[in-house]
Design a protein around this motif. Structure first.
Motif, mmCIF file in Angstrom:
data_model
loop_
_atom_site.group_PDB
_atom_site.id
_atom_site.type_symbol
_atom_site.label_atom_id
_atom_site.label_comp_id
_atom_site.label_asym_id
_atom_site.label_seq_id
_atom_site.Cartn_x
_atom_site.Cartn_y
_atom_site.Cartn_z
ATOM 1 N N GLN A 197 -32.346 0.541 33.168
ATOM 2 C CA GLN A 197 -30.834 0.731 32.482
ATOM 3 C C GLN A 197 -30.210 1.786 33.514
ATOM 4 O OE1 GLN A 197 -33.326 0.738 29.523
ATOM 5 N NE2 GLN A 197 -32.894 -1.556 30.180
ATOM 6 N N GLU A 200 -29.130 -0.013 36.771
ATOM 7 C CA GLU A 200 -28.102 -0.856 36.496
ATOM 8 C C GLU A 200 -26.760 -0.132 36.477
ATOM 9 O OE1 GLU A 200 -26.183 -4.573 33.597
ATOM 10 O OE2 GLU A 200 -27.859 -3.337 33.037
ATOM 11 N N ILE A 201 -26.712 0.946 35.801
ATOM 12 C CA ILE A 201 -25.591 1.864 35.708
ATOM 13 C C ILE A 201 -25.223 2.357 37.163
ATOM 14 C CG2 ILE A 201 -24.698 4.025 34.867
ATOM 15 C CD1 ILE A 201 -26.318 3.550 32.127
ATOM 16 N N THR A 202 -26.145 2.835 37.883
ATOM 17 C CA THR A 202 -25.725 3.537 38.975
ATOM 18 C C THR A 202 -25.605 2.365 40.044
ATOM 19 O OG1 THR A 202 -28.511 3.504 39.464
ATOM 20 C CG2 THR A 202 -27.316 5.705 38.896
ATOM 21 N N ARG A 204 -24.131 -0.462 39.827
ATOM 22 C CA ARG A 204 -22.839 -1.049 39.339
ATOM 23 C C ARG A 204 -21.520 -0.129 39.621
ATOM 24 N NH1 ARG A 204 -23.079 -4.292 33.834
ATOM 25 N NH2 ARG A 204 -20.781 -4.473 34.438
ATOM 26 N N SER A 220 -23.878 12.042 31.718
ATOM 27 C CA SER A 220 -24.778 10.681 30.997
ATOM 28 C C SER A 220 -26.060 11.239 31.178
ATOM 29 C CB SER A 220 -24.653 9.533 31.750
ATOM 30 O OG SER A 220 -23.335 9.228 32.162
ATOM 31 N N ASP A 276 -29.911 -4.605 27.104
ATOM 32 C CA ASP A 276 -29.065 -5.265 28.156
ATOM 33 C C ASP A 276 -27.542 -4.913 27.919
ATOM 34 O OD1 ASP A 276 -28.779 -6.471 25.444
ATOM 35 O OD2 ASP A 276 -29.351 -8.527 26.767
ATOM 36 N N ALA A 279 -25.603 -0.776 29.906
ATOM 37 C CA ALA A 279 -24.550 -0.625 31.093
ATOM 38 C C ALA A 279 -23.278 -0.985 30.707
ATOM 39 C CB ALA A 279 -25.012 -1.500 32.242
ATOM 40 N N GLU A 280 -22.953 -2.011 29.749
ATOM 41 C CA GLU A 280 -21.752 -2.015 29.296
ATOM 42 C C GLU A 280 -20.963 -1.157 28.443
ATOM 43 O OE1 GLU A 280 -22.030 -5.817 27.065
ATOM 44 O OE2 GLU A 280 -22.029 -7.096 28.997
ATOM 45 N N TRP A 282 -22.025 2.017 28.327
ATOM 46 C CA TRP A 282 -21.844 3.098 29.217
ATOM 47 C C TRP A 282 -20.324 3.101 29.887
ATOM 48 C CZ3 TRP A 282 -20.448 3.864 34.328
ATOM 49 C CH2 TRP A 282 -20.428 5.397 34.762
ATOM 50 N N HIS A 283 -20.258 2.014 30.607
ATOM 51 C CA HIS A 283 -19.006 1.461 31.330
ATOM 52 C C HIS A 283 -17.791 1.721 30.205
ATOM 53 C CE1 HIS A 283 -16.418 -1.494 33.656
ATOM 54 N NE2 HIS A 283 -16.357 -0.352 33.988
#
Length: 569
Positions: A197, A200-202, A204, A220, A276, A279-280, A282-283
């Motif tokens: 996770q 994916e955050i970093t 993207r 975060s 899954d 990341a969404e 977080w965004h």
């Protein structure tokens, strides 16, 4: 199913109530309401890298545009440091250019605190060659160097990036480092490994222009460990592993935490995010901050102020309807931690090897020591370590027979795996030595207090580490409001009427841990201040009173909140 789709929203339909505009992009429009917002819109912070490499590194400090120097450089982890010899009493009276030296603090971004010995050795070499040997381990899982010249920055970047490190968005009005569990993927009692996770955050979103102009910093944290080891309550967005009774292991979502001069603990959204979905989510939270965050006044621009006005129910509704397009599942709170979250000591890994957590004294070390640490870790059969949000290090993958040799070697480098309770519990910010905002020396005063208290408190039954957080100014980089004893730097008047460096005292704060049920902010006692050279005297006095006056298994924080003011003076 973990979510339910909903109709697309009408974006920007939430109108501002009567009164002055707050600079909320989807309410007030994007017209800049202050100088910071003007230059951020005119030319984003990420753009300055090209000028650093092509112009400023050749022309030197004098060639740097002032707006780049005091603004955009931060997007690449660079702050000017304090000029030596300026006392704390002048911090608030001088202009930034009068306080600053022609050198930089450089913050190296380490998401999840993950490091290889190869990377550590590169940082060590950069410190020795370009930073006069300086190296501080922060409570945000970063490493900070000092005395960096702009002429050397491109070469430093080249060396760091060659081994997968960077300073991208380590500072500035951007998504800062993502805190992660230091024992991700290795702890026996881990619920879930959050590494995927974090990655994916970093991958993207860090360096994404669409998130490179936020109202202020955006912090975060994510952990899969039941010790809650990432101080999630004081981050803008955080994810804490929890088992949903029907959906399995996922994350409890928190938003809106931050300290500084107006502390506010984060709140649960009551939502459960599948791995899954992290990341969404977080965004989505980051975009809410970008689009609805307050930009008119910088001291009101953190996400916590928006959450305070909106409340959790509205925040979750906006997240789901305007940004996710589906409803998150409701979820339970994570259980109270049963073990400390600093990971100090020797612990078994799930693969039969061991990890060892060790305490550098208030995060201060050196480039030379970091190089020796890399050598030591490799000599004991490992190539991995982690930094923690508590200014600690954790060495991974140690065979059982190598644990004691590692501990002995760590001791020689002043990284103690079996520290005293006061050494283990003390952290300190950068302080007046390098920080332009600071009023008081923190690292040296805290270090001296630790050595003195280790003698004075020897044999005292404290039962648990006594958290002593020492901060050089009111901004709480060292989390003064969430410590057993938090010290906020200021100029005070001593008994003889002299103006001297000292601290205001906060007592009884803390984050959820094995010693306390839930997070809470410390209390202050009117007029309670301590001289910078009197830390040990005060801590000894108040610790002695706690041990004598506690009831049953009462913690220091519990005692401090019920004690009469005269007991705390």
């Amino acid at each position: 199913m973990t979510s339910t789709e909903i109709a697309p929203p009408v974006r920007g339909a939430r109108l501002r109530p009567s009164g002055k505009p707050n600079g909320q992009w989807l309410v007030d429009g994007k017209e800049p309401l202050n100088g910071n917002e003007e230059w951020k819109q005119a030319d984003g912070g990420l753009s300055v890298r090209e000028r650093i490499e092509s112009t400023y590194a050749q022309g030197g400090f004098a060639s740097i545009d002032p707006t780049d120097l005091h603004g955009r450089f931060r997007w690449w982890g660079l702050y000017t440091q304090r000029k030596p010899g300026i006392d704390g009493g002048r911090t608030a009276t001088l202009e930034p250019h009068e306080l600053e030296d022609e050198y930089f603090m450089m913050r190296i971004r380490l998401d999840g605190g993950q490091l290889s010995t190869e990377q550590l050795r590169v940082i060590a070499d950069v410190s020795v060659e370009f930073g006069r040997g300086t190296a501080d381990i922060t409570d945000r899982q970063n490493i900070q160097l000092h005395w960096v010249r702009v002429e050397d920055v491109p070469e430093i970047w080249r060396r760091l990036e060659a081994v997968g490190l960077s300073t991208t968005e380590a500072c500035g009005d951007v998504p800062r480092v993502v805190l992660g569990s230091p024992v991700a993927g290795i702890a026996v009692d881990e619920l879930i490994d959050p590494t995927a996770q974090i990655e994916e955050i970093t991958s993207r979103f860090i360096g994404d222009e669409s998130l490179a102009n936020l109202p202020r910093k955006f912090k975060s944290a994510i952990t899969g460990h039941p010790s809650h080891d990432v101080v999630h309550e004081i981050n803008d967005v955080a994810f804490v592993a929890v088992e949903h009774p029907e959906l399995g292991i996922g994350y409890d979502v928190w938003v809106g935490g931050a300290l500084s001069t107006v502390p506010r603990l984060g709140e649960r959204l009551g939502a459960w995010a599948a791995p899954d979905q992290v990341a969404e989510v977080w965004h989505g939270v980051a975009q809410i901050f970008r689009d609805y965050g307050y930009r008119r006044l910088r001291n009101k621009a953190r996400l916590k102020f928006l959450l305070a006005d909106w409340g959790v129910e509205r925040f979750r509704d906006v997240l789901e309807t305007e940004y996710l397009g589906y409803r998150l599942a409701d979820g339970p709170a994570a259980p109270k931690p049963l073990t400390p979250g600093d990971h100090v000591g020797v612990h078994a890994q799930k693969d039969g090897l061991f990890y060892v957590g060790a305490t550098p004294i208030v995060g201060r070390t050196s480039g030379e020591n970091l190089g020796k640490l890399a050598d030591l870790i490799e000599a004991q059969g490992s190539s991995r370590l982690r930094l923690t949000p508590h200014q600690k290090i954790v060495v991974l993958d140690i065979p059982k027979e190598n644990v004691e040799p590692l501990i002995q070697g760590l001791d020689e480098l002043e990284f103690s795996a079996r520290p005293s309770l006061i050494r283990r519990g003390t952290i300190a910010c950068t302080g007046i030595e390098f920080c332009k905002l600071a009023i008081v020396n923190t690292k040296d005063n805290a270090r001296e207090a630790i050595f003195e208290l280790e003698k004075r408190l020897d044999g005292m039954d404290l039962r648990a580490p006594l958290s002593l957080n020492v901060n050089g100014c009111p901004n709480s980089c060292a989390r003064i409001q969430t410590a057993d004893i938090g010290l906020k730097g200021q100029i005070i008047t001593d008994d003889e009427g002299n103006q001297v460096p000292g601290f205001q005292v906060h007592l009884g704060g803390g984050l959820a841990s094995s010693e306390r049920e839930e997070a809470g902010l410390g209390r202050t006692v009117r007029g309670l201040k301590v001289a910078a050279d009197g830390i040990a005297d005060y801590v000894e006095k108040v610790a002695t009173r706690y041990v004598a006056g506690r009831v049953d298994d009462e913690t220091f924080a519990q005692w401090a909140h019920r004690a009469a003011e005269e007991e705390l003076r």
